[in-house]
Design a protein around this motif. Structure first.
Motif, PDB file in Angstrom:
ATOM      1  N   PHE A 155    -103.585  37.367  -7.313  1.00 30.20           N
ATOM      2  CA  PHE A 155    -102.996  37.188  -5.998  1.00 30.20           C
ATOM      3  C   PHE A 155    -103.188  35.749  -5.559  1.00 30.20           C
ATOM      4  CE2 PHE A 155    -104.071  41.789  -5.814  1.00 30.20           C
ATOM      5  CZ  PHE A 155    -102.758  42.232  -5.808  1.00 30.20           C
ATOM      6  N   TRP A 156    -102.196  35.200  -4.888  1.00 33.27           N
ATOM      7  CA  TRP A 156    -102.259  33.814  -4.456  1.00 33.27           C
ATOM      8  C   TRP A 156    -102.621  33.747  -2.985  1.00 33.27           C
ATOM      9  CZ3 TRP A 156     -99.539  31.022  -0.756  1.00 33.27           C
ATOM     10  CH2 TRP A 156     -99.720  29.640  -0.802  1.00 33.27           C
ATOM     11  N   ARG A 157    -103.508  32.822  -2.643  1.00 33.14           N
ATOM     12  CA  ARG A 157    -103.834  32.489  -1.260  1.00 33.14           C
ATOM     13  C   ARG A 157    -103.925  30.964  -1.182  1.00 33.14           C
ATOM     14  NH1 ARG A 157    -102.410  36.884  -0.212  1.00 33.14           N
ATOM     15  NH2 ARG A 157    -103.625  38.618   0.530  1.00 33.14           N
ATOM     16  N   PRO A 158    -103.478  30.376  -0.072  1.00 33.15           N
ATOM     17  CA  PRO A 158    -103.611  28.919   0.045  1.00 33.15           C
ATOM     18  C   PRO A 158    -105.081  28.530   0.142  1.00 33.15           C
ATOM     19  CG  PRO A 158    -102.851  29.865   2.110  1.00 33.15           C
ATOM     20  CD  PRO A 158    -102.874  30.980   1.099  1.00 33.15           C
ATOM     21  N   ALA A 159    -105.378  27.315  -0.232  1.00 32.60           N
ATOM     22  CA  ALA A 159    -106.751  26.814  -0.139  1.00 32.60           C
ATOM     23  C   ALA A 159    -107.168  26.752   1.329  1.00 32.60           C
ATOM     24  CB  ALA A 159    -106.834  25.429  -0.778  1.00 32.60           C
ATOM     25  N   PRO A 160    -108.461  26.913   1.605  1.00 33.82           N
ATOM     26  CA  PRO A 160    -108.929  26.828   2.998  1.00 33.82           C
ATOM     27  C   PRO A 160    -108.502  25.513   3.642  1.00 33.82           C
ATOM     28  CG  PRO A 160    -110.687  27.592   1.575  1.00 33.82           C
ATOM     29  CD  PRO A 160    -109.552  27.164   0.675  1.00 33.82           C
ATOM     30  N   GLY A 161    -108.002  25.605   4.850  1.00 28.18           N
ATOM     31  CA  GLY A 161    -107.589  24.412   5.583  1.00 28.18           C
ATOM     32  C   GLY A 161    -106.201  23.906   5.231  1.00 28.18           C
ATOM     33  N   VAL A 162    -105.540  24.544   4.282  1.00 24.09           N
ATOM     34  CA  VAL A 162    -104.192  24.129   3.881  1.00 24.09           C
ATOM     35  C   VAL A 162    -103.199  25.131   4.443  1.00 24.09           C
ATOM     36  CG1 VAL A 162    -102.654  23.745   1.920  1.00 24.09           C
ATOM     37  CG2 VAL A 162    -105.045  23.064   1.776  1.00 24.09           C
TER      38      VAL A 162
END
Length: 112
Positions: free
Chosen positions: A96-103
């Protein structure tokens, strides 16, 4: 759109067409569409700013069933069922894909 966003232009997505029984709301049919199949029917929906259907489920009205059947052979469309189409992520490695923290992601993040 960022090259880090794996769903840009509808890549790494599958579209699920799901029919629910009118009386009991149980699934009566479920079919996954490829990107190419989706592109053949996308113009039939009012998508607004969500051209890849990643923000929810869209009703498949009986008036477009014949068009969908041509693009997706084998779909039955039961007369007493309600049908909906929506996207889900399909990354090649299954993660599963999640954006990097703060992005900030450039668009909605499809649910797992």
């Amino acid at each position: 759109m960022s090259s880090d966003y794996p769903f840009a232009d509808g890549y790494n997505l599958l579209w699920d067409l799901t029919g629910f029984g009118d009386a009991d709301e149980e699934i009566v049919e479920s079919v996954s569409l490829s990107r190419d199949q989706y592109l053949r029917i996308r113009h039939l929906f009012v998508l607004g700013d969500d051209p890849w259907m990643v923000a929810g489920e869209y009703r498949v009205a009986p008036s477009i069933w014949a068009h969908v059947r041509r693009a997706v052979p084998g779909v039955r469309f039961e007369r007493d069922a309600d049908y909906f189409l929506g996207a889900r992520q399909a990354l090649p490695d299954g993660r599963f894909w999640r954006p990097a923290p703060g992005v900030a992601a450039p668009g909605p993040i499809p649910p797992p």
